[in-house]
Design a protein around this motif. Structure first.
Motif, short mmCIF file in Angstrom:
data_model
loop_
_atom_site.label_atom_id
_atom_site.label_comp_id
_atom_site.label_asym_id
_atom_site.label_seq_id
_atom_site.Cartn_x
_atom_site.Cartn_y
_atom_site.Cartn_z
N GLY A 170 0.71 -1.12 0.08
CA GLY A 170 -0.10 -0.04 0.14
C GLY A 170 0.67 1.23 -0.13
N ILE A 171 2.21 1.09 -0.18
CA ILE A 171 2.96 2.46 -0.28
C ILE A 171 2.87 3.13 -1.64
CG2 ILE A 171 4.46 1.73 1.74
CD1 ILE A 171 6.46 0.99 -0.32
N LYS A 172 2.85 4.43 -1.50
CA LYS A 172 3.07 5.01 -2.72
C LYS A 172 4.28 4.99 -3.70
CE LYS A 172 0.12 8.82 -1.21
NZ LYS A 172 -0.09 10.42 -0.99
N ARG A 173 4.28 4.61 -5.02
CA ARG A 173 5.38 4.54 -5.63
C ARG A 173 6.07 6.10 -6.17
NH1 ARG A 173 6.01 0.22 -9.13
NH2 ARG A 173 8.21 1.18 -9.33
N LYS A 174 7.37 5.94 -6.12
CA LYS A 174 7.98 7.38 -6.38
C LYS A 174 7.61 7.84 -7.87
CE LYS A 174 12.66 6.20 -8.08
NZ LYS A 174 12.49 7.07 -9.30
N HIS A 175 7.27 9.25 -7.98
CA HIS A 175 6.87 9.73 -9.25
C HIS A 175 7.91 10.59 -9.69
CE1 HIS A 175 3.88 10.45 -12.18
NE2 HIS A 175 4.02 11.77 -12.09
N SER A 176 9.10 9.93 -10.12
CA SER A 176 10.10 10.69 -10.81
C SER A 176 11.05 9.67 -11.43
CB SER A 176 10.91 11.31 -9.79
OG SER A 176 11.56 10.28 -8.78
N ASP A 177 11.75 9.95 -12.47
CA ASP A 177 12.74 9.13 -13.18
C ASP A 177 13.99 9.37 -12.78
OD1 ASP A 177 13.74 11.61 -14.44
OD2 ASP A 177 12.64 11.02 -16.26
N GLY A 178 15.24 8.70 -13.19
CA GLY A 178 16.45 8.85 -12.60
C GLY A 178 17.28 10.09 -12.78
N ARG A 179 16.82 10.73 -14.02
CA ARG A 179 17.30 12.04 -14.43
C ARG A 179 16.94 12.94 -13.57
NH1 ARG A 179 19.47 14.58 -18.74
NH2 ARG A 179 19.14 17.00 -19.02
N GLU A 180 15.60 12.96 -13.16
CA GLU A 180 14.92 14.02 -12.25
C GLU A 180 15.49 14.02 -10.93
OE1 GLU A 180 10.53 15.27 -10.59
OE2 GLU A 180 10.73 13.66 -12.18
N ASP A 181 15.48 12.59 -10.43
CA ASP A 181 15.89 12.24 -9.01
C ASP A 181 17.69 12.84 -9.04
OD1 ASP A 181 13.82 11.22 -8.09
OD2 ASP A 181 14.35 9.14 -8.68
N LYS A 182 18.53 12.75 -9.99
CA LYS A 182 19.78 13.18 -9.82
C LYS A 182 19.93 14.67 -9.64
CE LYS A 182 21.69 14.26 -13.79
NZ LYS A 182 22.54 14.28 -15.05
N TYR A 183 18.88 15.34 -10.33
CA TYR A 183 18.96 16.83 -10.02
C TYR A 183 18.44 17.11 -8.65
CZ TYR A 183 20.62 17.93 -14.53
OH TYR A 183 21.31 18.26 -15.79
N ILE A 184 17.46 16.51 -8.33
CA ILE A 184 16.70 16.72 -6.94
C ILE A 184 17.82 16.71 -5.91
CG2 ILE A 184 15.40 15.87 -5.00
CD1 ILE A 184 13.25 14.93 -7.40
N PHE A 185 18.77 15.54 -6.03
CA PHE A 185 19.87 15.36 -5.04
C PHE A 185 20.91 16.20 -5.21
CE2 PHE A 185 23.88 12.94 -4.02
CZ PHE A 185 23.53 12.70 -2.53
N VAL A 186 21.44 16.45 -6.51
CA VAL A 186 22.36 17.34 -6.63
C VAL A 186 22.15 18.76 -6.06
CG1 VAL A 186 24.03 18.62 -8.37
CG2 VAL A 186 23.43 16.13 -8.32
N ARG A 187 20.97 19.34 -6.53
CA ARG A 187 20.75 20.57 -6.15
C ARG A 187 20.49 20.58 -4.70
NH1 ARG A 187 22.36 22.62 -10.87
NH2 ARG A 187 20.75 22.47 -12.48
N HIS A 188 20.15 19.64 -3.85
CA HIS A 188 20.01 19.77 -2.48
C HIS A 188 21.56 19.84 -1.89
CE1 HIS A 188 19.08 18.64 1.87
NE2 HIS A 188 19.82 17.74 1.79
N VAL A 189 22.42 19.05 -2.51
CA VAL A 189 23.76 19.39 -1.83
C VAL A 189 24.22 20.54 -2.14
CG1 VAL A 189 26.16 18.39 -2.33
CG2 VAL A 189 24.17 16.58 -2.49
N GLU A 190 24.01 21.10 -3.46
CA GLU A 190 24.48 22.43 -3.80
C GLU A 190 23.99 23.44 -2.87
OE1 GLU A 190 24.86 22.64 -8.51
OE2 GLU A 190 22.79 22.91 -7.89
N GLN A 191 22.76 23.28 -2.33
CA GLN A 191 22.15 24.41 -1.50
C GLN A 191 22.55 24.27 0.14
OE1 GLN A 191 17.89 23.77 -1.09
NE2 GLN A 191 17.53 25.81 0.12
N THR A 192 22.84 22.88 0.23
CA THR A 192 23.27 22.56 1.66
C THR A 192 24.48 22.82 1.96
OG1 THR A 192 23.23 20.41 1.65
CG2 THR A 192 21.32 21.35 2.25
N GLU A 193 25.40 22.71 1.04
CA GLU A 193 26.98 22.86 0.96
C GLU A 193 27.31 24.26 0.34
OE1 GLU A 193 29.30 20.98 2.30
OE2 GLU A 193 27.85 19.58 3.01
#
Length: 204
Positions: A170-193
């Motif tokens: 019953g859990i929700k599937r993630k609604h993103s592809d690998g390219r999008e996930d890469k940018y989400i992660f990298v932008r988070h690192v950029e912002q926090t670092e």
């Protein structure tokens, strides 16, 4: 003896705030994003078996002031046991590794991994490779205690979590592809670092 991976993830997630997480592709991705939604932007899945902990090690070397968490699997780690020797020699102080060991390749239908017969002990292999803090957690309570210890350790720390093979229903599937996930992660690192890693997406 085994326990729910999803319940273990919730315990781990409750202990995380500003860490970065590298995790294995498969059912564990959707479970993780549901168990620890506050870590969504700080988590990146790795598609290739054998590459999760090596990638996490690389991030740990690049960001030595930050705690990095690897969420690997028994099947994934067995594809690249050599990373354990690297960790034993390099001794990264900021890397905490969880190995979800359900004794099967769950994402391709459940054929058994080498840990299923009870002879292959991943924590013992890690200790033999020089990772002194390598443990097996047979209960949720043991797992949570190792999470507390591993997230505050000043040396590489591994906990092999002996989970069951049941995907959380019953859990929700993630609604993103690998390219999008890469940018989400990298932008988070950029912002926090406060650094620039990649330019605008249309340039990459």
């Amino acid at each position: 003896m085994s326990y729910s991976r999803f319940e273990a993830m919730k315990l781990l997630g409750a202990r995380l705030a500003d860490e970065l997480v590298i995790l294995s592709l498969g059912g564990a991705v959707d479970e993780w994003y549901n168990a620890a939604p506050h870590m969504r932007e700080a988590s990146l899945f790795q598609q290739q078996l054998g590459c999760v902990t090596p990638e996490a090690f690389g991030v740990a070397v690049g960001l030595p002031h930050r705690r990095i968490v690897s969420l690997d699997t028994d099947g994934g780690l067995l594809f690249n046991l050599g990373i354990l020797a690297t960790l034993g020699n390099e001794q990264p102080e900021n890397l905490f590794i969880v190995v979800w060991d359900n004794e099967q390749y769950q994402s391709i239908g459940g054929p058994a991994t080498h840990t299923a017969k009870g002879r292959v002990d991943l924590a013992a292999i890690a200790r033999g490779a020089g990772v002194e803090q390598a443990h097996t957690a047979l209960t949720l309570e043991e797992f949570d205690a190792h999470c507390a210890a591993g997230l505050s350790a000043s040396e590489p720390y591994i906990v092999v979590a002996k989970t069951d093979g049941i995907l959380e229903p019953g859990i929700k599937r993630k609604h993103s592809d690998g390219r999008e996930d890469k940018y989400i992660f990298v932008r988070h690192v950029e912002q926090t670092e406060n650094v620039s890693i990649m330019g605008p997406s249309e340039h990459n």
